[in-house]
Write an enzyme that holds these catalytic residues in place. Structure first.
Site, PDB file in Angstrom:
ATOM      1  CG  ASP A  80      56.224 -84.514 -45.059  1.00 14.58           C
ATOM      2  OD1 ASP A  80      56.588 -83.687 -44.204  1.00 14.58           O
ATOM      3  OD2 ASP A  80      56.884 -84.747 -46.087  1.00 14.58           O
ATOM      4  CG  ASP A 126      56.712 -82.002 -48.995  1.00 20.13           C
ATOM      5  OD1 ASP A 126      57.746 -82.071 -48.308  1.00 20.13           O
ATOM      6  OD2 ASP A 126      56.488 -82.765 -49.956  1.00 20.13           O
ATOM      7  CG  HIS A 145      56.491 -78.314 -52.498  1.00 17.16           C
ATOM      8  ND1 HIS A 145      57.762 -78.391 -51.982  1.00 17.16           N
ATOM      9  CD2 HIS A 145      56.029 -79.594 -52.557  1.00 17.16           C
ATOM     10  CE1 HIS A 145      58.057 -79.663 -51.737  1.00 17.16           C
ATOM     11  NE2 HIS A 145      57.029 -80.412 -52.069  1.00 17.16           N
ATOM     12  CB  SER A 201      59.303 -82.055 -56.463  1.00 18.31           C
ATOM     13  OG  SER A 201      58.133 -81.408 -55.994  1.00 18.31           O
ATOM     14  CG  HIS A 261      53.252 -82.886 -53.706  1.00 14.74           C
ATOM     15  ND1 HIS A 261      54.053 -83.015 -54.836  1.00 14.74           N
ATOM     16  CD2 HIS A 261      54.101 -82.875 -52.649  1.00 14.74           C
ATOM     17  CE1 HIS A 261      55.326 -83.087 -54.466  1.00 14.74           C
ATOM     18  NE2 HIS A 261      55.384 -82.992 -53.144  1.00 14.74           N
ATOM     19  CE  LYS A 301      59.490 -82.790 -45.250  1.00 12.08           C
ATOM     20  NZ  LYS A 301      59.110 -83.243 -46.569  1.00 12.08           N
ATOM     21  CD  GLU A 309      62.303 -83.179 -55.066  1.00 14.19           C
ATOM     22  OE1 GLU A 309      61.889 -82.864 -53.935  1.00 14.19           O
ATOM     23  OE2 GLU A 309      61.630 -83.828 -55.858  1.00 14.19           O
ATOM     24  CB  ALA A 365      55.912 -91.820 -47.969  1.00 11.06           C
ATOM     25  CB  CYS A 391      59.403 -87.075 -46.369  1.00 10.25           C
ATOM     26  SG  CYS A 391      59.238 -86.168 -47.935  1.00 10.25           S
TER      27      CYS A 391
END
Length: 193
Positions: free
Chosen positions: A15, A57, A59, A65, A76, A101, A108, A136, A140
């Site tokens: 990420d 990510d 999304h 989330s 985000h 993902k 989530e 982080a 993740c």
């Protein structure tokens, strides 16, 4: 101590996206500082002919989330936006395998193995050990490394090439310690050949 790389090793860069770096909607503290080390890790794996995976990510706009949908985070890494793109200073090779993902609005998904093809690709490439870096540490990276360990992979955390959110002081340290207790080993970028 140097960490020897083996033919069944791979690198997982977690990420390293604009929204998790300075100027992003969910910037991780001190995250820009790891870009040179992450790039160095990528170069070392690429030079050894080893696979590099990059999770992201990705999304939908109505992801669970997000605070507006009952989650704990600001919007985000919305697919197709600047925030979801990898940071422009990140030097991913042309051969990088991108793992998206969190693509299901109702679920989530912190882990790079959660509803992604990563497990199948690792099996196909006969990977046994993954070196993990990125963002982080306490979310993740933690979830991805834990799922890899649970799936029977060897995991080595590149500790100087990750940063934590630290919503609660020490979350990153606790995440690392929990992964070590589960069997992960640690190294630094400079210890890679």
């Amino acid at each position: 101590m140097r960490t020897a790389l083996q033919p069944d090793d791979a690198l997982l860069v977690v990420d390293m996206q604009n929204d998790f770096l300075p100027g992003g909607s969910l910037a991780v503290p001190d995250s820009a500082a790891i870009i040179p080390q992450v790039n160095s890790c990528i170069e070392r794996f690429t030079a050894n002919g080893l696979p590099v995976f990059a999770s992201r990510d990705f999304h939908p706009t109505d992801h669970i989330s997000f605070v507006a949908n009952g989650g704990q985070w600001p919007p985000h890494c919305v697919a197709g936006t600047w925030g979801a793109e990898f940071h422009p200073d990140l030097r991913l090779p042309d051969s990088v395998i991108i793992i998206s993902k969190g693509t299901d609005a109702g679920r989530e998904a912190y882990s790079a193995l959660d509803a992604t093809p990563l497990s199948e690709v690792l099996e196909e490439k006969a990977i046994e050990r993954l070196f993990v870096c990125g963002l982080a540490t306490d979310y993740c990276v933690l979830a991805s490394a834990k799922d890899l360990l649970d799936a029977g992979y060897l995991v080595t955390l590149i500790t100087d090439s990750m940063r934590a959110v630290n919503v609660h002081e020490g979350d990153g340290d606790r995440a690392l310690q929990s992964l070590i207790e589960l069997g992960a080993s640690t190294t630094t970028c400079n210890e890679l050949p």
